[in-house]
Design a protein around this motif. Structure first.
Motif, PDB file in Angstrom:
ATOM      1  N   TYR A   1      -2.987   8.669  -0.442  1.00 44.74           N
ATOM      2  CA  TYR A   1      -3.699   9.734  -0.222  1.00 44.74           C
ATOM      3  C   TYR A   1      -3.506  10.794  -1.247  1.00 44.74           C
ATOM      4  CZ  TYR A   1      -4.329  14.272   2.592  1.00 44.74           C
ATOM      5  OH  TYR A   1      -4.700  15.243   3.077  1.00 44.74           O
TER       6      TYR A   1
ATOM      7  N   ASP B   1      -4.747   0.723   8.438  1.00 46.06           N
ATOM      8  CA  ASP B   1      -4.868   0.933   7.081  1.00 46.06           C
ATOM      9  C   ASP B   1      -3.716   1.962   6.427  1.00 46.06           C
ATOM     10  OD1 ASP B   1      -6.061   3.201   8.343  1.00 46.06           O
ATOM     11  OD2 ASP B   1      -7.452   3.631   6.714  1.00 46.06           O
TER      12      ASP B   1
ATOM     13  N   ALA C   1     -10.876   6.282  -1.035  1.00 47.02           N
ATOM     14  CA  ALA C   1     -10.817   6.442   0.321  1.00 47.02           C
ATOM     15  C   ALA C   1     -11.212   7.728   0.726  1.00 47.02           C
ATOM     16  CB  ALA C   1      -9.378   6.051   0.936  1.00 47.02           C
TER      17      ALA C   1
ATOM     18  N   GLU D   1      -9.558   4.518  11.778  1.00 47.34           N
ATOM     19  CA  GLU D   1      -8.168   4.567  11.174  1.00 47.34           C
ATOM     20  C   GLU D   1      -7.158   3.711  11.982  1.00 47.34           C
ATOM     21  OE1 GLU D   1      -6.152   8.445  12.080  1.00 47.34           O
ATOM     22  OE2 GLU D   1      -6.161   7.498  13.977  1.00 47.34           O
TER      23      GLU D   1
ATOM     24  N   LYS E   1      -7.546  -1.219   2.474  1.00 44.84           N
ATOM     25  CA  LYS E   1      -8.217  -0.400   3.590  1.00 44.84           C
ATOM     26  C   LYS E   1      -9.264  -1.161   4.199  1.00 44.84           C
ATOM     27  CE  LYS E   1      -7.077   3.743   3.170  1.00 44.84           C
ATOM     28  NZ  LYS E   1      -6.011   4.417   3.650  1.00 44.84           N
ATOM     29  N   ASP E   2     -10.525  -1.414   3.664  1.00 52.99           N
ATOM     30  CA  ASP E   2     -11.648  -1.880   4.414  1.00 52.99           C
ATOM     31  C   ASP E   2     -12.060  -2.955   3.462  1.00 52.99           C
ATOM     32  OD1 ASP E   2     -13.643  -2.638   6.174  1.00 52.99           O
ATOM     33  OD2 ASP E   2     -14.727  -0.558   5.629  1.00 52.99           O
TER      34      ASP E   2
ATOM     35  N   TYR F   1      -8.347   0.457  -2.450  1.00 49.56           N
ATOM     36  CA  TYR F   1      -9.244   0.180  -1.342  1.00 49.56           C
ATOM     37  C   TYR F   1      -9.713  -1.174  -0.659  1.00 49.56           C
ATOM     38  CZ  TYR F   1     -12.599   2.063   2.381  1.00 49.56           C
ATOM     39  OH  TYR F   1     -12.988   2.276   3.691  1.00 49.56           O
TER      40      TYR F   1
ATOM     41  N   ASP G   1      -5.414   6.105  -5.253  1.00 47.52           N
ATOM     42  CA  ASP G   1      -6.678   6.190  -4.355  1.00 47.52           C
ATOM     43  C   ASP G   1      -7.703   5.641  -5.070  1.00 47.52           C
ATOM     44  OD1 ASP G   1      -8.532   6.219  -2.373  1.00 47.52           O
ATOM     45  OD2 ASP G   1      -8.232   8.371  -2.002  1.00 47.52           O
TER      46      ASP G   1
ATOM     47  N   SER H   1     -15.180   6.715   0.441  1.00 48.29           N
ATOM     48  CA  SER H   1     -15.563   5.807   1.507  1.00 48.29           C
ATOM     49  C   SER H   1     -16.414   6.342   2.885  1.00 48.29           C
ATOM     50  CB  SER H   1     -14.304   5.131   2.138  1.00 48.29           C
ATOM     51  OG  SER H   1     -13.491   6.120   2.718  1.00 48.29           O
TER      52      SER H   1
ATOM     53  N   GLY I   1     -11.411   4.334   6.976  1.00 44.37           N
ATOM     54  CA  GLY I   1     -10.370   3.181   6.841  1.00 44.37           C
ATOM     55  C   GLY I   1     -10.868   2.035   7.838  1.00 44.37           C
ATOM     56  N   ARG I   2      -9.841   1.399   8.297  1.00 45.46           N
ATOM     57  CA  ARG I   2     -10.259   0.347   9.220  1.00 45.46           C
ATOM     58  C   ARG I   2      -9.402   0.588  10.613  1.00 45.46           C
ATOM     59  NH1 ARG I   2     -10.826  -4.429   7.525  1.00 45.46           N
ATOM     60  NH2 ARG I   2     -10.526  -5.380   9.448  1.00 45.46           N
TER      61      ARG I   2
ATOM     62  N   PRO J   1       0.931  -1.206   0.053  1.00 45.38           N
ATOM     63  CA  PRO J   1      -0.092   0.059   0.011  1.00 45.38           C
ATOM     64  C   PRO J   1       0.762   1.343   0.014  1.00 45.38           C
ATOM     65  CG  PRO J   1       0.117  -1.026   2.272  1.00 45.38           C
ATOM     66  CD  PRO J   1       0.680  -1.966   1.472  1.00 45.38           C
TER      67      PRO J   1
END
Ligand SMILES: [Zn+2]
Length: 744
Positions: free
Chosen positions: A523, A518, A358, A515, A537-538, A533, A528, A362, A428-429, A224
């Motif tokens: 960014y 992730d 994101a 957050e 991310k999630d 994602y 992105d 998201s 995010g997560r 990532p």
């Protein structure tokens, strides 16, 4: 944009005996209404669907959709149609005409000692369908000045004030030169601003792999993190002075609004600036000579970092199309049946720098899922007591343009009616992060206690608390965090659309995000994307659902409460903490200045200082007087009394409907009492006396900003003045909570 490094407002242990704490009823609800509300929230949860959140992210991030783009308009229209389909019949687009610079020319060449031309290109990736699309804005910093400059290159580390102090001690300055700074540690717009204030003629910002690349982990698309060619776009509009369209300060940017000249706009930068990748930065940094950079200045590129300036020269040419474009805000309302003139407002932006899966989609997908769920409840007979207003903002990325213009347009109505504003800006997560008005800390705690974390099944509050305990760096901090019986609600600086609501109009606001698990470098780049994602991310959109549960509950609680669940005791405790911080700030400054002066006077400075600073002639530091906060203490004591009274009144009102008249208005209008009529020094748009971003330090919050910044600037006359002005506002809050009588 999103918040960065917001300071934790530690609401230490204290005070759990708030208004409604003694009962198992919901805060602000009678026993009977609590039962109904719990059922409503269960039914709300049942409507949320993770796969649907995934589909929304995929659809709305399918193509680049920045402010002013054709796709941006299509995204706004898609959102409008969604609201209508969900049953929000009173939905419309509100349009503003804003200035928005897009890149026309971007040239960066190293001219000496060797020739190198920066590629300024982000590649397309085979595993990422959207990365090679047309219509992408290339990497640039919106609101940098047009310019064509050639000069010596000098490395300024992160470009922070202390970095310039260090340069000065090394006998170097940036006057007439082009600086190169790395991203990180400060909001990007401060880097060129500080460079300009010190006489630089241009600014290059690059992502060093140490903060944002292979040093952190595998790079995209394998992992990532940022690869060598990716670059972070972003705005350098001086939102610390004022966000929104720079040509219409304080008023709505309607078609016919009177506009100032671009040359007179306070928030537009005065030198050219360009963000680049570490692939493009490497030849530039390699060409620098001069002193070897101090250890803390070194990044993770395979070179010895030098500062310059000497042999390395660069040519930087940047020009923008300074066009006026339409910003399309989507506004959807459901009128309240009992209190139609009390509005609970929710927002997330829809514009992105590129595809923005994101940031922002998201968060927007969670917002739309809430709207869908509420729409489904409406179809089964639910009618909100207070009016719900759902907003999808345009033009957030260039400087909160859509939200600021809308707030300025509807300022009078919002001042009267807005109960609260709930913001998100992507998701995010990991761990729940929340910031906002401190009287909402107990409500956030209640909700965080009830919503389960999808990964561990404990509450999101427990999960956050465990994280805070593990990451506490000292035993003392761990103990404080262990004893904390509230969600650690940050104070808010800026970085997203809550600013116009909160700091300009005094509308109690909250900002939510998950957050921490992730991490990545996508960014504001072309990766992105939906592919990024779901990989990093999630993945299952579990945290999208969890965010919708947190924000949706907050909205429904505020919309349905018998008495608004605002706990001013929490604000009172937080305020006392802020004053303690000011006292410590003054004491620390007094001690460190005195210490430095002792060393200088005894001729010992050179031995004590950095061995590299041989050119530096130390100057005596100002003597810091004892600071007098008596007026502030008095006002806070008065507030303490009022808070007790209003708490009693609220408890009574839950038993007896007759007591409710006017009470909720007092509870949500109270925040307006904290607004400074003339605003903060040098930035009248920022009116809140308790919270603002740092004028000289960026997004992060300064609490009691008038006083704090005067101390930091060493302006003791101004400190006294700001103490009085702030104390007056807190005193007024105390009076208002007791009587409902305002000065505005
Ligand atoms: Zn954003």
């Amino acid at each position: 944009m999103k918040t960065q490094g917001v300071i934790l407002a530690l609401l230490l242990a204290a005070n759990s005996n708030g208004l409604f704490a003694q009962t198992t009823d919901l805060r602000g609800f009678s026993s009977k209404s609590s039962v109904l509300q719990r059922t409503l929230e269960e039914r709300f949860d049942q409507q949320l669907n993770a796969a649907n959140i995934g589909r929304t992210i995929k659809e709305l991030s399918a193509k680049p959709h920045h402010l002013g783009s054709e796709q941006g308009k299509i995204v706004a229209e898609t959102i409008l149609k969604r609201f209508k389909d969900y049953g929000w019949l009173d939905s419309k687009i509100e349009r503003y005409e804003v200035l928005f610079p897009t890149p026309k020319t971007r040239v960066l060449t190293l001219t000496e000692p060797i020739q190198f031309t920066a590629s300024l290109k982000e590649p397309a990736y085979a595993d990422d369908a959207s990365s090679g699309q047309s219509g992408q804005l290339p990497a640039y910093n919106a609101w940098g000045a047009d310019g064509d400059v050639t000069g010596e290159l000098i490395y300024v580390n992160f470009g922070l004030p202390e970095d310039y102090d260090r340069l000065e001690k090394l006998g170097l300055n940036v006057s007439g030169k082009i600086v190169i700074a790395r991203y990180g540690r400060s909001w990007r717009g401060l880097k060129p601003k500080l460079a300009y204030e010190r006489g630089a003629i241009g600014c290059i910002i690059y992502s060093d792999p140490k903060e944002d690349g292979y040093y952190k982990g595998d790079v995209y698309p394998a992992g990532p993190f940022k690869n060598e060619n990716a670059a972070q776009r972003g705005s350098v509009l001086d939102v610390m002075v004022q966000p929104g369209d720079p040509l219409t300060p304080g008023i709505a940017a309607t078609q016919t609004a009177e506009r100032i000249l671009k040359e007179d706009a306070q928030s537009i930068l005065k030198i050219p600036v360009l963000p680049i990748s570490y692939h493009d930065a490497l030849p530039l940094l390699s060409a620098l000579d001069g002193p070897v950079a101090p250890e803390s200045w070194r990044g993770a590129l395979p070179i010895t970092y030098h500062i310059g300036a000497g042999r390395a020269k660069v040519h930087l040419k940047v020009a923008s199309n300074w066009n006026r474009v339409s910003a399309y805000n989507v506004i959807a309302k459901i009128k309240g049946t009992v209190y139609p003139d009390q509005w609970v407002v929710r927002g997330n932006h829809h514009d992105a720098w590129v595809n923005g899966a994101a940031d922002p989609v998201s968060g927007l997908a969670a917002l739309l899922e809430e709207a869908k769920a509420i729409g489904a409840l409406l179809k089964t007979g639910y009618k909100p007591k207070r009016t719900l207003v759902y907003c999808a903002w345009d033009g957030e990325e260039p400087g909160l343009l859509g939200s600021t213009e809308w707030v300025e347009d509807h300022a009078d109505e919002l001042s009267r009616k807005a109960v609260a504003y709930i913001n998100t800006d992507g998701n995010g997560r990991g761990f729940l992060k929340a910031g906002g008005a401190q009287q909402l800390a107990s409500l956030v705690t209640d909700i965080a206690q009830e919503v389960p974390d999808p990964q561990t099944q404990v509450s999101v509050l427990e999960r956050r608390k465990s994280h805070d305990l593990v990451t506490g760096t000292t035993l003392k901090l761990k103990k404080e965090r262990f004893d904390l019986n509230k969600f650690p609600l940050d104070a808010l600086g800026t970085g997203s659309d809550y600013s116009p609501f909160f700091q300009h109009l005094g509308i109690p606001s909250l900002n939510f995000e998950f957050e921490g698990e992730d991490e990545g470098g996508e960014y504001h780049t072309n990766f992105d994307s939906y592919e990024d994602y779901v990989r990093f991310k999630d993945r299952n959109f579990d945290y999208g659902i969890t965010l919708a549960k947190v924000t949706g509950r907050t909205l429904l609680r505020l919309a349905e409460a018998d008495v608004l669940p605002f706990e001013y005791a929490d604000l009172h405790v937080a305020l006392k903490g802020y004053v303690q911080e000011l006292i410590k700030l003054g004491d620390d400054l007094r001690e460190s200045n005195a210490q430095e002066n002792r060393l200088i006077n005894e001729g010992k400075y050179q031995q004590a200082a950095d061995p590299l600073t041989v050119f530096y002639v130390p100057r005596n530091k100002p003597v810091v007087p004892e600071l007098d906060f008596a007026n502030l203490d008095k006002a806070i004591a008065a507030l303490g009394k009022s808070v007790e009274n209003v708490s009693l009144r609220a408890t009574k009102a839950l038993q007896d409907k007759k007591e409710r008249a006017g009470l909720s208005e007092i509870l949500y209008q109270a925040e307006r009492q904290l607004l400074l009529t003339a605003g903060l020094p040098q930035r009248p748009w920022y009116k809140h006396s308790l919270y603002a971003p740092g004028l000289h330090t960026g997004y992060s919050v300064k609490t009691l900003p008038g006083i704090r910044e005067a101390i930091e600037q060493g302006d003791w006359f101004e400190v006294t003045k700001q103490v009085d002005l702030t104390a007056e506002r807190i005193q007024q809050l105390a009076v208002f909570l007791a009587t409902g009588l305002g000065t505005k």
